[in-house]
Structures are given as structure tokens and as C-alpha cells.
Design a protein around this motif. Structure first.
Motif, mmCIF file in Angstrom:
data_model
loop_
_atom_site.group_PDB
_atom_site.id
_atom_site.type_symbol
_atom_site.label_atom_id
_atom_site.label_comp_id
_atom_site.label_asym_id
_atom_site.label_seq_id
_atom_site.Cartn_x
_atom_site.Cartn_y
_atom_site.Cartn_z
ATOM 1 N N VAL A 1 42.632 -55.287 -34.980
ATOM 2 C CA VAL A 1 41.274 -54.816 -34.660
ATOM 3 C C VAL A 1 41.146 -54.061 -33.340
ATOM 4 O O VAL A 1 40.206 -53.288 -33.162
ATOM 5 N N ALA A 2 42.075 -54.274 -32.406
ATOM 6 C CA ALA A 2 41.924 -53.678 -31.067
ATOM 7 C C ALA A 2 42.070 -52.161 -31.112
ATOM 8 O O ALA A 2 42.968 -51.628 -31.766
ATOM 9 N N GLU A 3 41.158 -51.498 -30.432
ATOM 10 C CA GLU A 3 41.196 -50.044 -30.326
ATOM 11 C C GLU A 3 41.137 -49.662 -28.851
ATOM 12 O O GLU A 3 40.579 -50.406 -28.035
ATOM 13 N N PRO A 4 41.706 -48.506 -28.485
ATOM 14 C CA PRO A 4 41.663 -48.084 -27.073
ATOM 15 C C PRO A 4 40.220 -48.053 -26.561
ATOM 16 O O PRO A 4 39.320 -47.573 -27.247
ATOM 17 N N GLY A 5 40.030 -48.604 -25.371
ATOM 18 C CA GLY A 5 38.695 -48.603 -24.772
ATOM 19 C C GLY A 5 37.872 -49.840 -25.087
ATOM 20 O O GLY A 5 36.819 -50.056 -24.494
ATOM 21 N N ASP A 6 38.334 -50.683 -26.017
ATOM 22 C CA ASP A 6 37.607 -51.917 -26.345
ATOM 23 C C ASP A 6 37.671 -52.895 -25.180
ATOM 24 O O ASP A 6 38.727 -53.059 -24.555
ATOM 25 N N LEU B 1 17.308 -73.136 -37.266
ATOM 26 C CA LEU B 1 18.342 -72.459 -36.488
ATOM 27 C C LEU B 1 18.484 -70.986 -36.836
ATOM 28 O O LEU B 1 19.215 -70.273 -36.180
ATOM 29 N N GLY B 2 17.787 -70.517 -37.838
ATOM 30 C CA GLY B 2 17.967 -69.145 -38.300
ATOM 31 C C GLY B 2 17.257 -68.104 -37.469
ATOM 32 O O GLY B 2 16.958 -67.029 -37.960
ATOM 33 N N THR B 3 16.934 -68.422 -36.225
ATOM 34 C CA THR B 3 16.259 -67.439 -35.378
ATOM 35 C C THR B 3 17.227 -66.330 -35.014
ATOM 36 O O THR B 3 18.409 -66.568 -34.816
ATOM 37 N N SER B 4 16.739 -65.122 -34.915
ATOM 38 C CA SER B 4 17.626 -63.988 -34.687
ATOM 39 C C SER B 4 18.133 -63.965 -33.255
ATOM 40 O O SER B 4 17.430 -64.346 -32.327
ATOM 41 N N LEU B 5 19.356 -63.509 -33.118
ATOM 42 C CA LEU B 5 19.986 -63.396 -31.809
ATOM 43 C C LEU B 5 20.056 -61.929 -31.427
ATOM 44 O O LEU B 5 20.153 -61.067 -32.287
ATOM 45 N N PRO B 6 20.019 -61.626 -30.141
ATOM 46 C CA PRO B 6 20.130 -60.232 -29.731
ATOM 47 C C PRO B 6 21.474 -59.658 -30.164
ATOM 48 O O PRO B 6 22.429 -60.405 -30.322
ATOM 49 N N GLY B 7 21.549 -58.358 -30.303
ATOM 50 C CA GLY B 7 22.803 -57.712 -30.697
ATOM 51 C C GLY B 7 23.872 -57.928 -29.647
ATOM 52 O O GLY B 7 23.594 -58.006 -28.463
ATOM 53 N N MET B 8 25.107 -58.051 -30.106
ATOM 54 C CA MET B 8 26.213 -58.267 -29.192
ATOM 55 C C MET B 8 26.754 -56.914 -28.766
ATOM 56 O O MET B 8 26.979 -56.044 -29.596
ATOM 57 N N SER B 9 26.940 -56.733 -27.472
ATOM 58 C CA SER B 9 27.402 -55.433 -26.998
ATOM 59 C C SER B 9 28.518 -55.604 -25.992
ATOM 60 O O SER B 9 28.608 -56.614 -25.307
ATOM 61 N N ALA B 10 29.351 -54.602 -25.901
ATOM 62 C CA ALA B 10 30.445 -54.622 -24.932
ATOM 63 C C ALA B 10 29.889 -54.423 -23.528
ATOM 64 O O ALA B 10 28.902 -53.745 -23.341
ATOM 65 N N ARG B 11 30.536 -55.014 -22.549
ATOM 66 C CA ARG B 11 30.104 -54.894 -21.161
ATOM 67 C C ARG B 11 30.930 -53.828 -20.449
ATOM 68 O O ARG B 11 32.031 -53.504 -20.857
ATOM 69 N N SER B 12 30.393 -53.335 -19.352
ATOM 70 C CA SER B 12 31.079 -52.264 -18.636
ATOM 71 C C SER B 12 32.181 -52.782 -17.719
ATOM 72 O O SER B 12 32.993 -52.017 -17.245
ATOM 73 N N ASP B 13 32.210 -54.099 -17.454
ATOM 74 C CA ASP B 13 33.205 -54.626 -16.529
ATOM 75 C C ASP B 13 34.430 -55.151 -17.276
ATOM 76 O O ASP B 13 34.855 -56.273 -17.095
ATOM 77 N N ALA B 14 35.007 -54.307 -18.128
ATOM 78 C CA ALA B 14 36.158 -54.709 -18.933
ATOM 79 C C ALA B 14 37.365 -54.979 -18.022
ATOM 80 O O ALA B 14 37.576 -54.278 -17.045
ATOM 81 N N PRO B 15 38.149 -56.008 -18.350
ATOM 82 C CA PRO B 15 39.325 -56.320 -17.532
ATOM 83 C C PRO B 15 40.414 -55.273 -17.738
ATOM 84 O O PRO B 15 40.338 -54.446 -18.632
ATOM 85 N N LEU B 16 41.478 -55.342 -16.897
ATOM 86 C CA LEU B 16 42.561 -54.373 -16.993
ATOM 87 C C LEU B 16 43.292 -54.469 -18.328
ATOM 88 O O LEU B 16 43.728 -53.472 -18.871
ATOM 89 N N ASP B 17 43.455 -55.682 -18.860
ATOM 90 C CA ASP B 17 44.159 -55.851 -20.130
ATOM 91 C C ASP B 17 43.291 -56.648 -21.098
ATOM 92 O O ASP B 17 43.457 -57.856 -21.246
ATOM 93 N N PRO B 18 42.361 -55.990 -21.774
ATOM 94 C CA PRO B 18 41.437 -56.686 -22.661
ATOM 95 C C PRO B 18 42.122 -57.413 -23.810
ATOM 96 O O PRO B 18 41.703 -58.487 -24.206
ATOM 97 N N SER B 19 43.207 -56.833 -24.343
ATOM 98 C CA SER B 19 43.903 -57.472 -25.470
ATOM 99 C C SER B 19 44.490 -58.816 -25.056
ATOM 100 O O SER B 19 44.412 -59.795 -25.799
ATOM 101 N N ALA B 20 45.064 -58.872 -23.850
ATOM 102 C CA ALA B 20 45.647 -60.132 -23.370
ATOM 103 C C ALA B 20 44.564 -61.177 -23.153
ATOM 104 O O ALA B 20 44.722 -62.348 -23.521
ATOM 105 N N GLU B 21 43.438 -60.761 -22.567
ATOM 106 C CA GLU B 21 42.341 -61.701 -22.340
ATOM 107 C C GLU B 21 41.778 -62.207 -23.668
ATOM 108 O O GLU B 21 41.487 -63.387 -23.828
ATOM 109 N N ALA B 22 41.651 -61.298 -24.639
ATOM 110 C CA ALA B 22 41.150 -61.683 -25.965
ATOM 111 C C ALA B 22 42.109 -62.662 -26.632
ATOM 112 O O ALA B 22 41.688 -63.631 -27.266
ATOM 113 N N THR B 23 43.405 -62.419 -26.478
ATOM 114 C CA THR B 23 44.416 -63.296 -27.078
ATOM 115 C C THR B 23 44.306 -64.717 -26.534
ATOM 116 O O THR B 23 44.301 -65.695 -27.290
ATOM 117 N N VAL B 24 44.174 -64.843 -25.211
ATOM 118 C CA VAL B 24 44.046 -66.163 -24.580
ATOM 119 C C VAL B 24 42.775 -66.868 -25.072
ATOM 120 O O VAL B 24 42.797 -68.044 -25.444
#
Length: 198
Positions: free
Chosen positions: A177-182, A135-158
């Protein structure tokens, strides 16, 4: 048995995805490790799936990588672990990190994943130590997407609450951890790292 789907990603509301294949919408649950790497909605996506039938329900789970699906299936062979905890594991750590924790017998780190207590963590180490090598195969890097919702903090909380974290803990983690633009995915990823490191 449904083993793979290729179609248009209609929506992603962690941990839920909706993929349209030939005019049929398939609702799947997916770990955050998969959701991080999904294309924008409206794009084509190919997912490996796990089809689960129980007495009172039918569920479909989606994964971008075979290593994730293999770990999801292996985890459910451990007594006391079901799909919800398996998704929480995949959302909290990469397959590589999980393999390292199990091989090192790090029960303390494993208990930081929602739903895993000391006895379950010990069972995981004993029952999966010989099975995590591949299972130790490498995974691609995780990156933020450009289609962020209007309230990312609320979506993350849910999403974090659906993964099993308590509301008070989720609020603390998101505020920390949340920063503006995340995007929501970025906040979730940072919160999960913070939870495992705390």
C-alpha cells in the motif's frame, strides 16, 4: 480517575502519545482512529481518557471522540478481550463500521482484526449487538498530517506490529500500500483497510 486531558501534544509514536498538561507529561496509548486526527506536535489537544488500574500496572488511554471511548469500554466487558484487542478494533475499523459488523453478525470480518478468533467474534456479536446502536455516530474524515517522519514506512511497520499483526504480514501490507509521499498515518490506514479486505 482521569477522564479528560487538555494540553500540548509533545510526541506521537503510534500507539503512544505524550501530552504535557501543566508541566506534567502524560503518556497515553491511543487507537489509530484517534492518532489520524491529531494536530501536529506542539499544538494543543483535548483527549477523553480511560484510566485503567491492574494488579501490576496503571495505564491511560486517550480518545478524540466519545464514541471511541464508549466502544473501548464496551469491548472490555466481553470475556477474553482486553485493552490491546480493544485498541486493535478501534484502529482497524471505525465505530460506525464496527456497529454494522456486529449488528449484521459478520463473524468472518471481525476475525480479520488482530487478536480476534472465531469464538471471540461470536461472543462480541452476542454480547454487544444490543449495545452498539449508539456507537454509529460519524467520525471526521481521516487525513494525512504535514509533519510526516523521515521514514514513514518504518514507523508504520512498528505501529502495525504493536497492534498485533505478524511481522511478515506487516511487511507484505506496507509494501503493497505504501506510495511515495505517504505519511506513516496514511500507510497505516491503507494497510489496515487492506488487511480487513483481504
Amino acid at each position: 480517575m482521569i477522564g479528560r486531558l487538555r494540553g500540548t501534544l509533545i510526541s506521537k509514536q503510534p500507539p503512544w502519545l505524550l501530552v504535557e498538561v501543566g508541566g506534567v507529561g502524560y503518556e497515553l496509548e491511543a487507537p489509530m482512529s484517534t492518532i489520524y486526527d491529531l494536530p501536529a506536535t506542539g499544538k494543543e489537544v483535548t483527549l477523553l481518557t480511560h484510566y485503567a488500574v491492574k494488579e501490576d500496572s496503571v495505564a491511560l488511554y486517550g480518545f478524540l471522540h466519545e464514541s471511541e471511548r464508549a466502544l473501548f469500554r464496551s469491548l472490555q466487558k466481553v470475556s477474553g478481550i482486553g485493552a490491546k484487542i480493544s485498541l486493535a478494533v478501534l484502529s482497524g475499523v471505525s465505530t460506525q463500521d464496527f456497529a454494522r459488523l456486529v449488528q449484521a453478525g459478520d463473524v468472518v470480518a471481525l476475525t480479520k482484526i488482530p487478536g480476534i478468533g472465531k469464538k471471540t467474534a461470536e461472543r462480541i456479536v452476542v454480547e454487544l449487538r444490543d449495545r452498539v446502536d449508539g456507537l454509529g455516530t460519524s467520525l471526521p474524515g481521516m487525513s494525512a498530517r504535514s509533519d510526516a517522519p523521515l521514514d514513514p514506512s518504518a514507523e508504520a511497520t512498528v505501529a502495525l506490529q504493536q497492534l498485533g499483526y505478524k511481522p511478515a504480514e506487516v511487511t507484505r501490507l506496507v509494501q503493497k500500500v505504501a506510495e511515495p509521499g505517504d505519511s506513516a498515518e496514511t500507510i497505516i490506514r491503507k494497510a489496515l483497510r487492506a488487511a480487513l479486505g483481504s
